[in-house]
Design an enzyme around this catalytic site. Structure first.
Site, PDB file in Angstrom:
ATOM      1  N   GLU A  15     -12.417   8.263   2.593  1.00 43.65           N
ATOM      2  CA  GLU A  15     -11.554   8.993   3.524  1.00 43.65           C
ATOM      3  C   GLU A  15     -11.210   8.169   4.758  1.00 43.65           C
ATOM      4  O   GLU A  15     -10.392   8.595   5.573  1.00 43.65           O
ATOM      5  CB  GLU A  15     -12.183  10.341   3.898  1.00 43.65           C
ATOM      6  CG  GLU A  15     -13.625  10.285   4.334  1.00 43.65           C
ATOM      7  CD  GLU A  15     -13.779  10.195   5.831  1.00 43.65           C
ATOM      8  OE1 GLU A  15     -12.941  10.740   6.539  1.00 43.65           O
ATOM      9  OE2 GLU A  15     -14.738   9.562   6.285  1.00 43.65           O
ATOM     10  N   HIS A 315     -15.545  13.366   2.417  1.00 43.41           N
ATOM     11  CA  HIS A 315     -16.647  12.904   3.269  1.00 43.41           C
ATOM     12  C   HIS A 315     -17.899  12.654   2.428  1.00 43.41           C
ATOM     13  O   HIS A 315     -18.594  11.648   2.605  1.00 43.41           O
ATOM     14  CB  HIS A 315     -16.962  13.958   4.342  1.00 43.41           C
ATOM     15  CG  HIS A 315     -16.218  13.782   5.611  1.00 43.41           C
ATOM     16  ND1 HIS A 315     -14.971  14.313   5.816  1.00 43.41           N
ATOM     17  CD2 HIS A 315     -16.525  13.129   6.764  1.00 43.41           C
ATOM     18  CE1 HIS A 315     -14.544  14.003   7.025  1.00 43.41           C
ATOM     19  NE2 HIS A 315     -15.471  13.280   7.622  1.00 43.41           N
TER      20      HIS A 315
END
Length: 346
Positions: A15, A315
């Site tokens: 990310e 995440h």
């Protein structure tokens, strides 16, 4: 003395946010491992170190007396060479509404395992909508850590809402030598139980009627007549409102939160929070996705553990990759059905 080879980490992986930086710093200190991080926060609109991320680096540098290169605002590169972590009393100021919780989490586990008690005082944002709030940290994350043998106490002086910041709180950290396995595979409550559901609205300089509307809308949408409800009027540097729904009990609490915003009705705030809670309840997971991401590192330090979660966020998968690169530990994932995943370490 043999010096470890520096590990080079690509901050644009996954990310491409601050998670790579924070996990890398934590593991660098825990393993006395020199690291270089390149392309820091390359996936963000404003790449490089913002004030919050710089504070993470400087806090890690201070507690481990590390040699650091590139520790300046907007830098997309750092080199970090730690020494032994030194427990003690520390104070860190972000200077913006950036997350004090994320600064704390960067250095928490190294201090837990440093052999003596420590105390941190943090100044900055506590509730900004872009990261776990201090409320989540205190009522969901820390109780989960307690099952692993980690004991911390939080004292809050003032909250810091976005965009004003200005929050101030302290955490006292008890030391421990070893961590117990992280084990969360079953939901913390049956879906029909209401006794362990709580609706809480935090207001600072905002009318209590806003909090009451959030709570009533949530109760209506959930079809629950009598969850535990609470309105907290808190001291803060600026105005703010944060709405929280939590389920579970003792050390297994799933919390969902939504910041109040200008132009966003109290009813809409409640609706978004309820939707997140319902998705979790319908999945049968033990841990919601935000806590899942935050339990990876303590699980690795314990050497064993498992939990079920609703989905693998970017995440979480990024964190798994960083942990594998630095430690060689392979966290396994297994999709159980379209709503449920198992994350485990043998």
């Amino acid at each position: 003395m043999t010096h470890k080879k520096t590990i080079i980490i690509d901050g644009s992986k996954g990310e491409g946010g601050g998670q790579v930086l924070r996990t890398s710093l934590s593991l660098s200190m825990l393993n006395n491992q020199p690291i270089e991080i390149r392309n820091i926060r390359a996936g963000r609109k404003k790449p490089g170190l913002m004030r919050q991320h710089l504070t993470c680096v400087l806090a890690a540098q201070q507690i481990s007396n590390a040699a650091v290169e590139g520790a300046e605002l907007n830098s997309q590169y750092i080199k970090f060479t730690p020494n032994a972590v030194e427990p003690g009393e520390y104070e860190f100021k972000i200077g913006t509404a950036g997350s004090t919780v994320l600064v704390c989490q960067t250095i928490l586990l190294p201090l837990v395992l440093a052999g003596r008690a420590s105390s941190l005082k943090l100044h900055g944002g506590t509730h900004n909508g872009m990261s776990p709030s201090l409320t989540f940290f205190e009522h969901s994350f820390l109780p989960a850590l307690q099952t692993m043998g980690i004991s911390c106490q939080v004292k809050t002086t003032k909250l810091g809402f976005f965009p004003a910041g200005g929050g101030c709180w302290q955490i006292d950290i008890d030391p421990t030598d070893t961590l117990s396995p992280c084990l969360f595979e079953q939901p913390g409550l049956e879906l029909e139980q209401q006794s362990h559901c709580k609706a809480m609205s935090i207001v600072a300089g905002v009318k209590n009627s806003v909090a009451k509307r959030e709570i009533e809308e949530a109760k209506k949408r959930l079809g629950w007549n009598a969850p535990h409800t609470e309105i907290l009027n808190c001291a803060a540097h600026g105005q703010g409102n944060s709405f929280h729904l939590s389920v579970g009990h003792q050390n297994q609490v799933a919390m969902f939160e939504q910041m109040g915003e200008l132009g966003l009705s109290a009813e809409k705030v409640a609706e978004r929070t309820v939707d997140a809670l319902k998705a979790y309840l319908n999945s049968g997971a033990a841990i919601e996705e935000h806590l899942a991401d935050q339990l990876l590192l303590p699980m690795v330090l314990a050497g064993k553990g498992s939990f079920t979660t609703t989905q693998l966020s970017s995440h979480t998968t990024t964190n798994i990759d960083v942990i594998r690169q630095i430690t060689g530990t392979c966290i396994k994932t297994q999709q159980l059905n379209d709503k449920l995943w198992k994350v485990f370490l043998d």
